[in-house]
Motif scaffolding. Sequence first.
Motif, PDB file in Angstrom:
ATOM      1  N   ALA A  40       0.946  -1.272  -0.097  1.00  0.00           N
ATOM      2  CA  ALA A  40       0.151  -0.097  -0.165  1.00  0.00           C
ATOM      3  C   ALA A  40       0.926   1.345   0.158  1.00  0.00           C
ATOM      4  CB  ALA A  40      -0.909   0.106   1.245  1.00  0.00           C
ATOM      5  N   ILE A  43       1.263   3.851  -2.973  1.00  0.00           N
ATOM      6  CA  ILE A  43       0.209   4.973  -3.511  1.00  0.00           C
ATOM      7  C   ILE A  43       1.035   6.276  -3.145  1.00  0.00           C
ATOM      8  CG2 ILE A  43      -1.987   5.806  -3.175  1.00  0.00           C
ATOM      9  CD1 ILE A  43      -2.852   2.903  -3.093  1.00  0.00           C
ATOM     10  N   PHE A  47       2.827   8.971  -5.496  1.00  0.00           N
ATOM     11  CA  PHE A  47       2.080  10.326  -5.382  1.00  0.00           C
ATOM     12  C   PHE A  47       3.390  11.151  -5.014  1.00  0.00           C
ATOM     13  CE2 PHE A  47      -0.049  14.093  -3.487  1.00  0.00           C
ATOM     14  CZ  PHE A  47      -1.105  14.090  -4.200  1.00  0.00           C
ATOM     15  N   PHE A 212      -3.555  -1.191   3.996  1.00  0.00           N
ATOM     16  CA  PHE A 212      -4.337  -0.020   3.299  1.00  0.00           C
ATOM     17  C   PHE A 212      -4.719   0.793   4.638  1.00  0.00           C
ATOM     18  CE2 PHE A 212      -4.785  -2.506  -0.610  1.00  0.00           C
ATOM     19  CZ  PHE A 212      -4.398  -1.789  -1.229  1.00  0.00           C
ATOM     20  N   ILE A 215      -2.537   3.979   4.828  1.00  0.00           N
ATOM     21  CA  ILE A 215      -2.635   5.355   3.888  1.00  0.00           C
ATOM     22  C   ILE A 215      -3.403   6.289   4.292  1.00  0.00           C
ATOM     23  CG2 ILE A 215      -3.387   5.841   1.777  1.00  0.00           C
ATOM     24  CD1 ILE A 215      -3.101   3.312   0.582  1.00  0.00           C
ATOM     25  N   TRP A 221       2.518   9.539   4.409  1.00  0.00           N
ATOM     26  CA  TRP A 221       2.828  10.285   3.421  1.00  0.00           C
ATOM     27  C   TRP A 221       4.019  11.131   3.637  1.00  0.00           C
ATOM     28  CZ3 TRP A 221      -0.464  10.514  -1.091  1.00  0.00           C
ATOM     29  CH2 TRP A 221      -1.384   9.832  -1.097  1.00  0.00           C
TER      30      TRP A 221
END
Length: 500
Positions: A40, A43, A47, A212, A215, A221
């Motif tokens: 996961a 992602i 990005f 997931f 995320i 992030w």
Amino acid sequence: MNRQQWGSRAGFILAAVGSAVGLGNIWRFPYVAYENGGGAFFIPYLFALLTAGIPILIMEFTIGHKYRGSAPLSFFRMSGKKAEWLGWWAVFVAFVISTYYAVIIAWAMRYTIFSFGQAWGEDTEGFLFTEFLQLDVAPGETGGIVWGIFIPLVLVWVITLGILVAGVKKGIEYANRIFIPTLVILFLIIVIRAVTLEGAALGLTAFFEPNFENIMDPSVWVAAYGHIFFSLSIAFAIMITYSSYLPKKSDITNNAFITGFANSGFELLAGIGVFAALGFMATQLEVPVSEVASAGVGLAFVVFPQIINQLPGLNGIFGALFFLSLTLAGLTSLMSITETYVAGLTEKLGISRNKAVLFGGGLAALISILFATQGGLFFLDAADYYINQFGVAAVGLVEVVMIAWILRKTGVLQNHANLTSDIHLGGWWKVCLGLITPIVLGYMMFGLITQNVLQQFDFDSGNYEGYSDEFALTMFLASAGAALVVGIIVSFIKWSRSTP
Ligand code: PHE
Ligand code: NA
């Protein structure tokens, strides 16, 4: 004086990829991805690559190509003294990194030799800390020089500075033409061996299994952005310097996409190789993969030696291939980071390349001896932590805010890149630089400052790694803080008259 130039497009790309592909790809990425959601993680990672990594790479390539100077000279030509200090700040961050990065390469070199006959024995951890690093002093203290590190360290600097003296085309480009293909071949051999080991599938499942829930967690992030900055060598003044040696007609955006994807490809390959090997290790020990997975120094110099001990067949050779890969990946990155201040010095003082290598590189080499002493690991670890957290993220944030909002140069840069590039930059590029990246980096800095700096004044809470307040503060100021102050001071010195 004619500016040096790359001999070919491939030469430039190989050098940029050589800078990007480093220790971070091999020992940092696999663990960061695993810790932050496994499958996961791709992602947020993609990005971050597409909204910050590649857009900033394009920006730095364009700056170097347009203004044709080291980072400080490029910023000076862009907006005078108002911007020059930013270039020096990045250059001094690079300088500090080079002093300890060289030492890790020296370890890898020594371990290449240790691999034959597994000199580390059964207790690989004890060997690393007690016998090899001789870590028997408190953080902040130094014992004598550790000769087993010092000797390969001298070799690392002789090779790196020798290549820089030979010049951009005959030195850096030529070395990367040999080192990078060699690295790819060696690494492919290692990965193929790793995935065919018993238990490899177990490791790969652990690595790719998507979690997931992660995320939704902002820290994931932040980890993705932090890693992309480090991994692509952006905000280190490196890519501006390298692209200043591009010929006039060069496709900038294409080069940036190739560099970005090549670096990510190598990272993915490393993730597969590392986790396949960890799966093998876990199977041998009959423990879950999570128990053998670790990052950084622990992965490369404790866990890998254990894996090598267990390998069936020609294990010494495979160990040597692994550490040789680390050495090569590290050397091509060290060249690039040293070139930032060699170029800056040459242009600021109007001295010859040889003198700049001798004084700039020589000073870095001298300082690096500190990390080759007993207790050197504490300095190395703390410097690495503070410079990566504050140095790089802060330079990156200030860089995008200055260019997008204060100096308002995105339009000029966009036009310049579009003149010679196939892929045209549009509104998306400006949105990434002016909005998305500053918001994420701003959020990141805010969290770091509340977490770390304020802690220095709160004597109850712990510092990084439980270091004393004095040591933590000294290392913070010496590694991250000094770069900014020295950068601002140097920007007041006049440019040499021979620099147009
Ligand atoms: N991009 C390098 C890596 O992934 C990091 C790096 C390069 C750091 C050059 C410093 C200097 O390892
Ligand atoms: Na990298």
